[in-house]
Design a protein around this motif. Structure first.
Motif, PDB file in Angstrom:
ATOM      1  N   UNK A 155       0.828  -1.212   0.000  1.00 30.61           N
ATOM      2  CA  UNK A 155       0.000   0.000   0.000  1.00 30.61           C
ATOM      3  C   UNK A 155       0.861   1.261   0.000  1.00 30.61           C
ATOM      4  N   UNK A 156       1.945   1.217   0.775  1.00 28.95           N
ATOM      5  CA  UNK A 156       2.839   2.383   0.831  1.00 28.95           C
ATOM      6  C   UNK A 156       3.492   2.609  -0.526  1.00 28.95           C
ATOM      7  N   UNK A 157       3.969   1.529  -1.132  1.00 32.87           N
ATOM      8  CA  UNK A 157       4.622   1.646  -2.442  1.00 32.87           C
ATOM      9  C   UNK A 157       3.636   2.127  -3.502  1.00 32.87           C
ATOM     10  N   UNK A 158       2.429   1.587  -3.496  1.00 30.86           N
ATOM     11  CA  UNK A 158       1.420   2.006  -4.481  1.00 30.86           C
ATOM     12  C   UNK A 158       1.050   3.468  -4.290  1.00 30.86           C
ATOM     13  N   UNK A 159       0.928   3.883  -3.027  1.00 31.36           N
ATOM     14  CA  UNK A 159       0.604   5.281  -2.739  1.00 31.36           C
ATOM     15  C   UNK A 159       1.670   6.212  -3.305  1.00 31.36           C
ATOM     16  N   UNK A 160       2.938   5.848  -3.136  1.00 28.07           N
ATOM     17  CA  UNK A 160       4.016   6.691  -3.662  1.00 28.07           C
ATOM     18  C   UNK A 160       4.005   6.715  -5.181  1.00 28.07           C
ATOM     19  N   UNK A 161       3.768   5.558  -5.810  1.00 24.94           N
ATOM     20  CA  UNK A 161       3.757   5.499  -7.269  1.00 24.94           C
ATOM     21  C   UNK A 161       2.659   6.377  -7.847  1.00 24.94           C
TER      22      UNK A 161
END
Length: 424
Positions: free
Chosen positions: A1-7
């Motif tokens: 979720x954190x990685x997707x949010x940043x992307x």
């Protein structure tokens, strides 16, 4: 979720990098000086708030609420642009204020995100986490400009900024959905100035952190000097067609994705230190190729495509390992300030590098500047190879901790270096 949010958030920001300047130029008929102020507004918050943001992050027990708040503030700021345009009150000053607000929120977000990763990601997975973040930037660099151009064509420039606002909102919602608890012990504050100085001291006195800081500043200074003359050289000296320059930039992003994938796997076998040591040696390869390149157009394009893709992967490998090593070496109560110090130094040197590249090209020519930049970036390897990151050199314990003997399950990367990497 954190990685997707940043992307999602970074890709939305790529859209605004085209949409906001186009709004200023095409709809508000901005002057060159106004465009200069608008461009500078994106960097000013990092210089004014960079060091303090790290001190603020280190004082927090939980970082995610601040990160969510930063994304929501950025969302509101971005959505005011199309609203102001529809109401007929949009002007250059409005765009500059929005850029400052989003920039300030971004500085605070990045400062909080670094220690947040350490709190929610297990130590053995941090390199993969850093590789994921670097992959986000590569995805954005490949897809963002094309998406921005399409949206501006379909929606007009100011309405396209809505996409950035939606990306900030989506990021905030994803961060809110994360349920992993944070386990952070806040640092004791002795006042903002003392807190900031403590982070600066840690960054320049710890041998490994000092080497990373020195290498990052060296690389970014000469890389920005190269960037300042890159477009002129590619068009006027090498005769590269306009459309192919965009393709070459996209290939660099593809190389970044491959680099993120490879780094997360190679680090488990060889360790972050070794990847950093060898990636920094090959950093100048693309710039050197550009500076020495001659021959027919097909040969130039083939070599530039190859070296650009390779360098894209090398840059991501270096940045990934630099972030993982910084997390490892800085004590928990100093992580936010150490990361903020490095970010501040890198942002500050970008402006100096750009000015130096432009003025030097006027004096000695474009090709000479490019070759100087290749040699300058090669100097960054001295910082890394003379530090405790080099194999068979003793590595000091992380700041604020006592020496601890590695246990067998800590991985081969610790054993290879015998107590032996991130620029951003």
């Amino acid at each position: 979720m954190l990685w997707t949010a940043r992307t999602v958030s970074i890709t939305g920001s790529e859209v605004s990098k085209l949409a906001i300047p186009l709004t200023a130029v095409t709809l508000l008929t901005a002057s060159p000086s106004q465009m200069g102020l608008l461009t500078a507004a994106a960097f000013v918050p990092a210089l004014l708030l960079g060091l303090q943001s790290g001190a603020i992050a280190d004082r927090l027990t939980r970082h995610r609420p601040l990160m969510i708040a930063c994304e929501l503030v950025s969302c509101v700021a971005a959505v005011t642009i199309p609203l102001a345009w529809l109401l007929g009150v949009l002007n250059i000053a409005w765009l500059i204020v929005v850029a400052l607000v989003i920039g300030a929120a971004g500085v605070l977000f990045k400062a909080a995100n670094f220690p947040h990763v350490a709190a929610v990601v297990a130590p053995e997975q941090r390199t993969e986490a850093m590789a994921g973040f670097q992959a986000s930037y590569s995805v954005a660099s490949v897809s963002g400009p094309g998406l921005a151009g399409l949206l501006v064509q379909l929606l007009t420039a100011p309405i396209a900024v809505v996409v950035e606002a939606l990306s900030f909102l989506a990021s905030a919602l994803m961060l809110r959905a994360i349920r992993t608890p944070e386990k952070t012990t806040p640092a004791t504050s002795r006042g903002m100035w003392r807190d900031v100085m403590e982070g600066l001291k840690a960054s320049v006195t710890h041998p490994v952190l000092r080497a990373l800081l020195g290498a990052g500043v060296t690389i970014n200074f000469f890389a920005m000097a190269y960037t300042a003359v890159y477009m002129l050289y590619m068009l006027n000296t090498l005769g590269i067609p306009n459309g192919m320059i965009g393709v070459l930039i996209a290939l660099s992003g593809v190389g970044g994705l491959l680099g993120a994938w490879a780094t997360s796997r190679l680090s488990k076998r060889y360790g972050e230190n070794r990847i950093l040591l060898y990636s920094v040696i090959f950093f100048p390869i693309e710039i050197l190729a550009v500076g020495l390149l001659t021959g027919p157009l097909w040969w130039k394009l083939a070599l530039l495509a190859l070296t650009g893709t390779i360098t894209g992967g090398i840059v991501v490998a270096f940045a990934t390992c630099m972030g993982a090593i910084t997390l490892r070496e800085a004590s928990p109560e100093l992580r936010g300030r150490v990361n903020a110090t490095m970010t501040f130094a890198v942002q500050g040197v970008l402006a100096l590098g750009g000015l130096a590249g432009g003025f030097l090209a006027e004096l000695i020519g474009l090709r000479a500047v490019i070759l100087i930049c290749a040699a300058g970036i090669a100097l960054s390897s001295i910082w890394i190879w003379t530090s405790p990151l080099r194999p068979n050199r003793p590595k000091p314990s992380p700041l604020g901790t006592s020496p601890v003997q590695p246990s067998p399950h800590q991985g081969i990367d610790r054993l290879i270096a015998c107590k032996r990497h991130w620029g951003h």
